[in-house]
Write an enzyme that holds these catalytic residues in place. Sequence first.
Site, PDB file in Angstrom:
ATOM      1  N   LYS A 166      25.019  31.007  42.251  1.00  0.00           N
ATOM      2  CA  LYS A 166      26.415  30.851  42.662  1.00  0.00           C
ATOM      3  C   LYS A 166      26.769  32.009  43.588  1.00  0.00           C
ATOM      4  O   LYS A 166      26.760  33.172  43.186  1.00  0.00           O
ATOM      5  CB  LYS A 166      27.349  30.839  41.458  1.00  0.00           C
ATOM      6  N   ALA A 206      37.866  28.470  39.609  1.00  0.00           N
ATOM      7  CA  ALA A 206      38.917  29.497  39.569  1.00  0.00           C
ATOM      8  C   ALA A 206      40.310  28.899  39.487  1.00  0.00           C
ATOM      9  O   ALA A 206      40.622  27.916  40.161  1.00  0.00           O
ATOM     10  CB  ALA A 206      38.845  30.451  40.766  1.00  0.00           C
ATOM     11  N   ASN A 212      36.192  30.497  33.316  1.00  0.00           N
ATOM     12  CA  ASN A 212      35.837  31.586  32.421  1.00  0.00           C
ATOM     13  C   ASN A 212      37.078  32.126  31.714  1.00  0.00           C
ATOM     14  O   ASN A 212      37.236  31.998  30.503  1.00  0.00           O
ATOM     15  CB  ASN A 212      35.111  32.685  33.181  1.00  0.00           C
ATOM     16  N   THR A 213      37.998  32.703  32.486  1.00  0.00           N
ATOM     17  CA  THR A 213      39.157  33.374  31.909  1.00  0.00           C
ATOM     18  C   THR A 213      39.999  32.442  31.049  1.00  0.00           C
ATOM     19  O   THR A 213      40.521  32.855  30.003  1.00  0.00           O
ATOM     20  CB  THR A 213      40.030  33.990  33.014  1.00  0.00           C
TER      21      THR A 213
END
Length: 260
Positions: A100, A187, A209-210
């Site tokens: 990535k 994102a 992720n977050t």
Amino acid sequence: MHQLTIAGKAYRSRLLVGTGKYKDFAETRAAIDASGAEIVTVAIRRTNIGQDASQPNLLDAIPPSKFTILPNTAGCYTADDAVRTLRLARELLDGHPLCKLEVLGDPTNLFPNMPETLKAAETLVKEGFQVMVYCADDPIQCKMLEEIGCVAVMPLASLIGSGMGIVNPWNLRLIIDNAKVPIIVDAGVGTASDAAIAMELGCDGVLMNTAIAHAKDPILMASAMKKGVEAGREAFLAGRMARKYYSADPSSPTSGLIGS
């Protein structure tokens, strides 16, 4: 449902997850298991996958025999840094070519530097890497990355870590409609409904992720994200009803009414 195919390999799950921001590797693994993800991305500059033998190795918790490891270049701000980082990752992962690419432009918002991203993508593709690329939601630049040879294009939904969800669905639709490679939102996803919306638009997958790691209950949120992605994909395949403004259409039959 059709499987997600990237660089010739098919995956059952359309949810891709990161490994950062968890309290420990045990929580990381538990969240990944709950998500059902098969592709797991790792920040090479921040996570030990063999660079330091004296520190815990993430690959002990997330073995490449079970997961597809996707090394990423988080923290890189130039094409040269990104290329060097992925060359190291390929060595550490025994020649694994899938990666990535992300080249950031501004440390305050982590928006991608697209000229450097395009430059790095050209170099990496020439060197035999299978490049999945984080990028701006610009339809022209996304097509350029595809034409360079990237195996998946990953436009942001909104800024990294913002949790703002899909801020420009129209650009995403333009990107999807013109693409011949998988389009994966990367994102900005904050909750399961954001993931569902991305999939309803026609995205091939979602990376996050977050949204999971910073949830009050990461394991439960991982499970919710799995369901959101699956529901959004099914809704896309089913085809939503047309929107009808000021045109009532009763859901009950109008013929054969009693007394008519």
